[in-house]
Design a protein around this motif. Sequence first.
Motif, PDB file in Angstrom:
ATOM      1  N   THR A  51       0.798  -1.235   0.000  1.00 47.42           N
ATOM      2  CA  THR A  51       0.000   0.000   0.000  1.00 47.42           C
ATOM      3  C   THR A  51       0.829   1.282   0.000  1.00 47.42           C
ATOM      4  N   ASP A  78       8.506  -2.695  11.244  1.00 48.44           N
ATOM      5  CA  ASP A  78       8.590  -4.148  11.444  1.00 48.44           C
ATOM      6  C   ASP A  78       9.379  -4.747  10.292  1.00 48.44           C
ATOM      7  N   LYS A 202      -9.966  -4.816   1.287  1.00 50.42           N
ATOM      8  CA  LYS A 202      -9.626  -4.314   2.634  1.00 50.42           C
ATOM      9  C   LYS A 202     -10.871  -3.780   3.352  1.00 50.42           C
TER      10      LYS A 202
HETATM   11  C1  6PG Z   1       4.676  -5.949   6.466  1.00 49.97           C
HETATM   12  C2  6PG Z   1       3.901  -4.735   6.930  1.00 49.97           C
HETATM   13  C3  6PG Z   1       2.497  -5.172   7.281  1.00 49.97           C
HETATM   14  C4  6PG Z   1       1.612  -4.507   6.227  1.00 49.97           C
HETATM   15  C5  6PG Z   1       0.284  -5.200   6.129  1.00 49.97           C
HETATM   16  C6  6PG Z   1      -0.541  -4.626   4.955  1.00 49.97           C
HETATM   17  O1  6PG Z   1       5.849  -6.110   6.835  1.00 49.97           O
HETATM   18  O2  6PG Z   1       4.099  -6.688   5.644  1.00 49.97           O
HETATM   19  O3  6PG Z   1       4.509  -3.979   7.829  1.00 49.97           O
HETATM   20  O4  6PG Z   1       2.079  -4.834   8.573  1.00 49.97           O
HETATM   21  O5  6PG Z   1       1.423  -3.125   6.563  1.00 49.97           O
HETATM   22  O6  6PG Z   1       0.535  -6.575   5.888  1.00 49.97           O
HETATM   23  O7  6PG Z   1       0.194  -4.881   3.777  1.00 49.97           O
HETATM   24  P1  6PG Z   1      -0.338  -4.383   2.338  1.00 49.97           P
HETATM   25  O8  6PG Z   1      -0.120  -2.893   2.301  1.00 49.97           O
HETATM   26  O9  6PG Z   1       0.531  -5.112   1.333  1.00 49.97           O
HETATM   27  O10 6PG Z   1      -1.795  -4.764   2.240  1.00 49.97           O
END
Ligand code: 6PG
Length: 240
Positions: A51, A78, A202
């Motif tokens: 995203t 993370d 989402k």
């Molecule tokens: C990771 C991200 C995770 C991510 C969500 C949404 O390391 O994958 O920090 O928390 O924000 O999974 O991911 P998308 O934006 O791909 O839907």
Amino acid sequence: MKEEVKVQNLIRKVATFDEMTNTAMKIIVDEYQQAVSARRSFLLELSGGRTPVKLYRLLHQKLLSTPLEFPIEFFIGDERYVPWEDSRSNNLLVRNNLLNNNQSLMACLHDFPTQLSRSEAAVVYAKELNELAPNGFDLAILGIGKDGHFASIFPGFADWESDEVTVVTETTENEVMERLSISPKYLFKAQKLLVLLAGQDKSPILDKLMDENLSKENFPAKFLLQHPNLEIIFSEEAAY
Ligand code: 6PG
């Protein structure tokens, strides 16, 4: 206030992914200007995932392509426990899309040193966060996964009360099982949380955030609703 009304007041719905990206960019610039007014570096946490990639490219183009009055310190929120050169690494995602591998900007990128053991990486990054952002971030950009995870805090996470700055976590439902994350408690020190959600797949996340029968234990993103300065941008159009 009922959870549903509370969540609805937090969400800014936009029609297009570009509108989401431009809105998020304005928020980042506004928050950056506040740090500049305070004559100090801007402390920005970055999420992984798809995203925010277009936002990161826009941020480079709009803010990082000219010398900054005050630096931005970038903090990965993370990490997948893979080498930084691994295609699944959030470090690589940020270097390629936000920093454009610019050496001076890369000196401002902070992350879990995944070349160490996971426990050592968590300790080393926690020390760096305590030194560079002891009072938390100015702004934290977050996504939410279908299972309700944010950063790498997944369903079943149990250390909600931990005063640790970083935590070691696992996931079986998402890419790369072994993870590292800033802790929920440390994340909450941030002045502002900005959640980006894009696309109809989402949309159920919004419903679950409003569902009073769900808790942070089974849908971790519920935890974010307790933050005093949370903003959610939902784009009807999917990320691209
Ligand atoms: C990771 C991200 C995770 C991510 C969500 C949404 O390391 O994958 O920090 O928390 O924000 O999974 O991911 P998308 O934006 O791909 O839907």
